[in-house]
Motif scaffolding. Structure first.
Motif, PDB file in Angstrom:
ATOM      1  N   ARG A 295       0.830  -1.244   0.212  1.00  0.00           N
ATOM      2  CA  ARG A 295       0.023  -0.016   0.093  1.00  0.00           C
ATOM      3  C   ARG A 295       0.797   1.304  -0.094  1.00  0.00           C
ATOM      4  O   ARG A 295       0.418   2.349  -0.312  1.00  0.00           O
ATOM      5  N   ALA A 296       1.884   1.093   0.832  1.00  0.00           N
ATOM      6  CA  ALA A 296       3.011   2.257   0.683  1.00  0.00           C
ATOM      7  C   ALA A 296       3.520   2.613  -0.662  1.00  0.00           C
ATOM      8  O   ALA A 296       3.367   3.592  -1.143  1.00  0.00           O
ATOM      9  N   LYS A 297       3.826   1.491  -1.613  1.00  0.00           N
ATOM     10  CA  LYS A 297       4.277   1.745  -2.652  1.00  0.00           C
ATOM     11  C   LYS A 297       2.950   2.466  -3.804  1.00  0.00           C
ATOM     12  O   LYS A 297       3.263   3.092  -4.693  1.00  0.00           O
ATOM     13  N   LYS A 320      11.262   7.242  -4.721  1.00  0.00           N
ATOM     14  CA  LYS A 320      12.279   6.142  -5.226  1.00  0.00           C
ATOM     15  C   LYS A 320      12.743   5.208  -4.235  1.00  0.00           C
ATOM     16  O   LYS A 320      12.599   3.865  -4.298  1.00  0.00           O
ATOM     17  N   ALA A 321      13.058   5.818  -2.871  1.00  0.00           N
ATOM     18  CA  ALA A 321      13.603   4.822  -1.914  1.00  0.00           C
ATOM     19  C   ALA A 321      12.420   3.864  -1.294  1.00  0.00           C
ATOM     20  O   ALA A 321      12.547   2.596  -1.040  1.00  0.00           O
ATOM     21  N   LEU A 322      11.253   4.456  -1.351  1.00  0.00           N
ATOM     22  CA  LEU A 322       9.978   3.735  -0.754  1.00  0.00           C
ATOM     23  C   LEU A 322       9.714   2.829  -1.729  1.00  0.00           C
ATOM     24  O   LEU A 322       9.132   1.429  -1.392  1.00  0.00           O
ATOM     25  N   ILE A 323       9.622   3.165  -3.017  1.00  0.00           N
ATOM     26  CA  ILE A 323       9.244   2.241  -4.020  1.00  0.00           C
ATOM     27  C   ILE A 323      10.145   1.040  -4.110  1.00  0.00           C
ATOM     28  O   ILE A 323       9.793  -0.008  -4.208  1.00  0.00           O
ATOM     29  N   ASP A 324      11.519   1.368  -4.239  1.00  0.00           N
ATOM     30  CA  ASP A 324      12.503   0.223  -3.993  1.00  0.00           C
ATOM     31  C   ASP A 324      12.551  -0.858  -2.861  1.00  0.00           C
ATOM     32  O   ASP A 324      12.502  -1.977  -3.009  1.00  0.00           O
ATOM     33  N   LYS A 325      12.131   0.075  -1.890  1.00  0.00           N
ATOM     34  CA  LYS A 325      11.620  -0.933  -0.621  1.00  0.00           C
ATOM     35  C   LYS A 325      10.957  -1.889  -0.754  1.00  0.00           C
ATOM     36  O   LYS A 325      10.967  -3.026  -0.247  1.00  0.00           O
ATOM     37  N   ALA A 326       9.741  -1.484  -1.399  1.00  0.00           N
ATOM     38  CA  ALA A 326       8.631  -2.327  -1.509  1.00  0.00           C
ATOM     39  C   ALA A 326       8.668  -3.511  -2.633  1.00  0.00           C
ATOM     40  O   ALA A 326       7.578  -4.174  -2.766  1.00  0.00           O
ATOM     41  N   MET A 327       9.602  -3.349  -3.623  1.00  0.00           N
ATOM     42  CA  MET A 327       9.706  -4.323  -4.748  1.00  0.00           C
ATOM     43  C   MET A 327       9.943  -5.675  -3.905  1.00  0.00           C
ATOM     44  O   MET A 327      10.723  -5.919  -3.124  1.00  0.00           O
TER      45      MET A 327
END
Length: 327
Positions: A295-297, A320-327
């Motif tokens: 949901r964060a992503k 970008k950091a948040l999206i990468d973390k959720a990958m």
């Protein structure tokens, strides 16, 4: 008359007056007056948060100025003020719309044009508008450098229109840290409440970030929102609702989420992509804290992908950091 309405942040009357100026200028048919009138309408629409039509008028003003210069290159000196202010307001609209690199380029073009003339007033005005962009980006090192140049110019030439009216610039970094911020909040609140004027809602939002007590901070944010509604100065509404949601979400998750979602909706409606990303990031970080990375992503990725060229800003790096973390 338009200047009085604008400084007092009576933007309904300001827009009516600007449209009257444009009607008269169109009847005259001369390039110079038409350019100034389009700029006046554009700057007023921007302050009201109507970014798309504001951009259209400001770009038309810039086109008309260039047409006038092509027809009469000797008119450059007389057009410098109009060029500088057109670039300045357009740079703000572009930043809010998420075109960060183009916004800074446009702002610096305005500063270069100002330097072609002999007047410190136009140079200080260009620096003043650039300072706002650096503050919005939380680029405090560049903000401090810009403010130092602005203050030097205004003090040397006794200019009161820019440097003395926004001392909050010099304290922006301190208000977000522990250094003297209680005193700074108290002093700036007193000044703004005595003479609200233009950009007061956003300034109140900045001040709220320097207040530790959530109840007091929320009172200041509500004061800012009420002031924006009464004056029609709505360009910072999404950011004010984000700040309110940020405060509320710590103690009332549902209410905080409601305000953050409202901030996203307001930003999306206005086409204010930069404010939209910041509010979406707030949502994303909250979901991240709850362990809901998907949901964060989802909160961030759609807004992030709208930024052309992936400009390097703190908000884009955080997204970008948040999206990468959720990958």
């Amino acid at each position: 008359l338009l200047g009085i309405y604008t400084v007092k942040a009576d933007l309904g009357k300001a827009l009516d007056t600007a449209n009257r100026c444009l009607s008269i200028a169109e009847q005259l048919g001369e390039l110079g007056p038409r350019a100034r009138a389009h700029r006046l309408v554009g700057q007023t629409l921007y302050l009201r948060g109507e970014l798309a039509p504001a951009r259209q008028h400001l770009e038309e003003a810039r086109r008309l100025i260039q047409s006038a210069l092509d027809a009469d290159p000797a008119g450059l000196a007389q057009s410098i003020g109009s060029q500088v202010m057109t670039h300045a307001f357009l740079s703000h609209v572009l930043w809010l719309q998420g075109e960060v690199g183009t916004a800074l380029e446009t702002g610096h073009q305005g500063l270069e044009i100002a330097c072609l003339g002999q007047g410190a007033f136009h140079r200080s005005g260009a620096l003043y508008f650039l300072a706002w962009i650096y503050g919005w980006q939380l680029d405090f090192d560049t903000l401090d450098e810009t403010i130092a140049q602005l203050h030097q110019l205004t003090e040397e030439h006794n200019i009161t229109a820019w440097g003395s009216t926004d001392e909050i610039f010099a304290d922006w970094r301190a208000l977000l840290t522990k250094k003297h911020r209680k005193r700074l909040v108290r002093e700036h609140l007193k000044s703004i409440r005595m003479n609200p004027g233009l950009r007061a809602p956003f300034k109140l939002g900045v001040l709220s970030q320097g207040i530790d007590d959530d109840r007091q901070a929320l009172q200041v944010i509500d004061e800012a929102i009420d002031l924006a509604q009464s004056t029609g100065e709505c360009w910072s509404d999404p950011e004010l609702y984000r700040l309110k949601g940020e405060r509320l979400i710590q103690t009332d998750g549902a209410l905080g989420l409601q305000h953050l979602n409202e901030a996203c909706e307001l930003a999306q409606s206005a086409g204010a992509l930069s404010w939209h990303l910041r509010a979406a990031l707030q949502l994303g970080h909250w979901y991240e804290a709850q362990g809901e990375l998907s949901r964060a992503k989802a909160s961030v990725v759609g807004v992030y992908e709208q930024f052309a060229g992936r400009q390097d800003t703190p908000d884009l790096r955080a997204a970008k950091a948040l999206i990468d973390k959720a990958m």
